[in-house]
Write a protein that holds these residues in place. Structure first.
Motif, mmCIF file in Angstrom:
data_model
loop_
_atom_site.group_PDB
_atom_site.id
_atom_site.type_symbol
_atom_site.label_atom_id
_atom_site.label_comp_id
_atom_site.label_asym_id
_atom_site.label_seq_id
_atom_site.Cartn_x
_atom_site.Cartn_y
_atom_site.Cartn_z
ATOM 1 N N ASP A 5 0.762 -1.306 0.072
ATOM 2 C CA ASP A 5 0.109 -0.269 -0.287
ATOM 3 C C ASP A 5 0.862 0.931 0.108
ATOM 4 O OD1 ASP A 5 -1.966 2.111 0.025
ATOM 5 O OD2 ASP A 5 -2.777 1.157 2.426
ATOM 6 N N LEU A 6 1.004 2.113 -1.039
ATOM 7 C CA LEU A 6 1.447 3.422 -1.502
ATOM 8 C C LEU A 6 1.761 4.485 0.244
ATOM 9 C CD1 LEU A 6 4.038 3.817 -3.294
ATOM 10 C CD2 LEU A 6 2.172 4.911 -4.724
ATOM 11 N N GLN A 7 0.360 4.979 0.060
ATOM 12 C CA GLN A 7 -0.545 5.553 1.128
ATOM 13 C C GLN A 7 0.749 4.669 2.786
ATOM 14 O OE1 GLN A 7 -2.272 8.098 -0.791
ATOM 15 N NE2 GLN A 7 -1.375 9.415 0.947
ATOM 16 N N SER A 8 -0.060 4.197 2.241
ATOM 17 C CA SER A 8 1.007 3.333 4.147
ATOM 18 C C SER A 8 2.518 2.999 4.304
ATOM 19 C CB SER A 8 0.613 1.923 4.725
ATOM 20 O OG SER A 8 -0.860 1.473 4.586
ATOM 21 N N VAL A 9 2.957 2.982 3.036
ATOM 22 C CA VAL A 9 4.352 3.643 3.224
ATOM 23 C C VAL A 9 4.845 5.039 3.018
ATOM 24 C CG1 VAL A 9 6.530 3.212 1.622
ATOM 25 C CG2 VAL A 9 4.759 1.892 1.503
ATOM 26 N N ILE A 10 4.378 5.451 2.521
ATOM 27 C CA ILE A 10 4.934 7.075 2.330
ATOM 28 C C ILE A 10 3.963 7.981 3.931
ATOM 29 C CG2 ILE A 10 3.361 9.596 1.444
ATOM 30 C CD1 ILE A 10 3.442 7.999 -1.227
ATOM 31 N N SER A 11 3.432 7.564 4.792
ATOM 32 C CA SER A 11 3.132 7.623 5.940
ATOM 33 C C SER A 11 3.994 7.039 6.557
ATOM 34 C CB SER A 11 1.803 6.810 6.609
ATOM 35 O OG SER A 11 1.744 5.633 6.590
ATOM 36 N N VAL A 12 5.033 6.562 6.536
ATOM 37 C CA VAL A 12 5.563 5.790 7.340
ATOM 38 C C VAL A 12 7.706 6.874 7.094
ATOM 39 C CG1 VAL A 12 7.556 3.828 8.084
ATOM 40 C CG2 VAL A 12 4.686 3.547 7.496
ATOM 41 N N VAL A 13 7.544 6.751 5.961
ATOM 42 C CA VAL A 13 8.579 7.064 5.181
ATOM 43 C C VAL A 13 9.397 8.933 5.177
ATOM 44 C CG1 VAL A 13 10.273 7.722 3.334
ATOM 45 C CG2 VAL A 13 9.229 5.531 3.476
ATOM 46 N N ALA A 17 3.964 17.202 7.147
ATOM 47 C CA ALA A 17 4.083 18.258 7.077
ATOM 48 C C ALA A 17 4.870 18.183 4.765
ATOM 49 C CB ALA A 17 5.289 19.149 7.072
ATOM 50 N N SER A 18 5.167 16.689 4.262
ATOM 51 C CA SER A 18 5.002 16.332 2.987
ATOM 52 C C SER A 18 4.293 15.502 2.481
ATOM 53 C CB SER A 18 6.493 15.476 3.582
ATOM 54 O OG SER A 18 8.146 15.873 3.368
ATOM 55 N N ARG A 19 3.168 15.233 3.589
ATOM 56 C CA ARG A 19 2.273 14.054 3.290
ATOM 57 C C ARG A 19 1.629 14.498 2.831
ATOM 58 N NH1 ARG A 19 4.131 10.553 8.238
ATOM 59 N NH2 ARG A 19 1.873 11.543 9.193
ATOM 60 N N GLN A 20 1.256 16.278 3.007
ATOM 61 C CA GLN A 20 -0.409 17.155 3.033
ATOM 62 C C GLN A 20 -0.197 16.945 1.510
ATOM 63 O OE1 GLN A 20 0.739 20.480 5.281
ATOM 64 N NE2 GLN A 20 -0.589 19.000 6.827
ATOM 65 N N ASN A 21 0.894 16.505 0.363
ATOM 66 C CA ASN A 21 1.032 16.169 -0.671
ATOM 67 C C ASN A 21 0.529 15.224 -1.496
ATOM 68 O OD1 ASN A 21 1.513 19.642 -1.006
ATOM 69 N ND2 ASN A 21 3.215 19.380 -0.703
ATOM 70 N N MET A 22 0.613 14.710 -0.686
ATOM 71 C CA MET A 22 0.455 12.980 -1.593
ATOM 72 C C MET A 22 -0.099 12.581 -1.014
ATOM 73 S SD MET A 22 4.506 11.800 -0.996
ATOM 74 C CE MET A 22 6.047 13.290 -1.044
ATOM 75 N N SER A 23 -1.576 13.013 -0.890
ATOM 76 C CA SER A 23 -2.668 12.681 -0.619
ATOM 77 C C SER A 23 -3.581 11.176 -1.540
ATOM 78 C CB SER A 23 -3.589 13.706 0.197
ATOM 79 O OG SER A 23 -4.386 14.479 -0.903
ATOM 80 N N SER A 24 -3.634 11.170 -2.524
ATOM 81 C CA SER A 24 -4.278 10.811 -3.546
ATOM 82 C C SER A 24 -2.469 9.802 -4.562
ATOM 83 C CB SER A 24 -4.901 11.324 -4.657
ATOM 84 O OG SER A 24 -4.412 12.702 -5.482
ATOM 85 N N LEU A 25 -3.133 9.254 -4.792
ATOM 86 C CA LEU A 25 -1.838 8.616 -6.445
ATOM 87 C C LEU A 25 -1.791 10.409 -7.275
ATOM 88 C CD1 LEU A 25 -0.503 7.008 -7.642
ATOM 89 C CD2 LEU A 25 -2.656 5.916 -8.810
ATOM 90 N N GLN A 26 -2.658 10.935 -8.015
ATOM 91 C CA GLN A 26 -2.873 12.031 -8.456
ATOM 92 C C GLN A 26 -1.109 13.336 -7.976
ATOM 93 O OE1 GLN A 26 -5.345 14.353 -9.655
ATOM 94 N NE2 GLN A 26 -5.379 14.732 -11.931
ATOM 95 N N LYS A 27 -1.838 13.256 -6.760
ATOM 96 C CA LYS A 27 -0.486 14.210 -5.704
ATOM 97 C C LYS A 27 0.778 13.264 -5.884
ATOM 98 C CE LYS A 27 -4.012 17.167 -3.645
ATOM 99 N NZ LYS A 27 -4.687 17.066 -2.163
ATOM 100 N N ILE A 28 0.910 12.132 -5.540
ATOM 101 C CA ILE A 28 2.584 11.361 -5.422
ATOM 102 C C ILE A 28 2.458 11.758 -6.762
ATOM 103 C CG2 ILE A 28 3.065 8.983 -4.987
ATOM 104 C CD1 ILE A 28 0.723 8.340 -3.223
#
Length: 104
Positions: A5-13, A17-28
């Motif tokens: 789950d890419l979203q879960s990996v992002i939440s760990v990595v 503050a950086s995750r706010q711009n990564m809330s969807s596949l399009q934003k990632i």
């Protein structure tokens, strides 16, 4: 086989503050690949068969971009490097086993 789950990996990595711009596949994709994904088919009628060529292209692109995004996230990231190659061993909850059976 495992699914990530890419979203879960992002939440760990990434920090919050950086995750706010990564809330969807399009934003990632926009953030990490500097590319905009065309999401115009997202709300189209996916129950109608046959699927249109535009729907097929959309689905293919959505799936095809995931390995590139995971590679960018995992390579050269100081948080991931801090795990000494054991990121998914330590964060095994980020992996799901998937069993499937072919239909037909």
């Amino acid at each position: 086989r495992s699914v990530v789950d890419l979203q879960s990996v992002i939440s760990v990595v990434y920090p919050r503050a950086s995750r706010q711009n990564m809330s969807s596949l399009q934003k990632i994709a926009a953030s990490l690949l500097s590319r905009r994904l065309d999401k115009s088919q997202q709300c189209s009628n996916w129950t109608q068969r046959p699927l249109s060529q535009e729907q097929l292209d959309y689905a293919i692109l959505d799936a095809a971009v995931l390995p590139s995004l995971l590679e960018i996230i995992m390579q050269g990231n100081s948080v991931v490097e801090g795990y000494g190659g054991n990121f998914f061993k330590i964060h095994s909850q980020l992996l799901s086993s998937v069993r499937y059976q072919k239909v037909g």
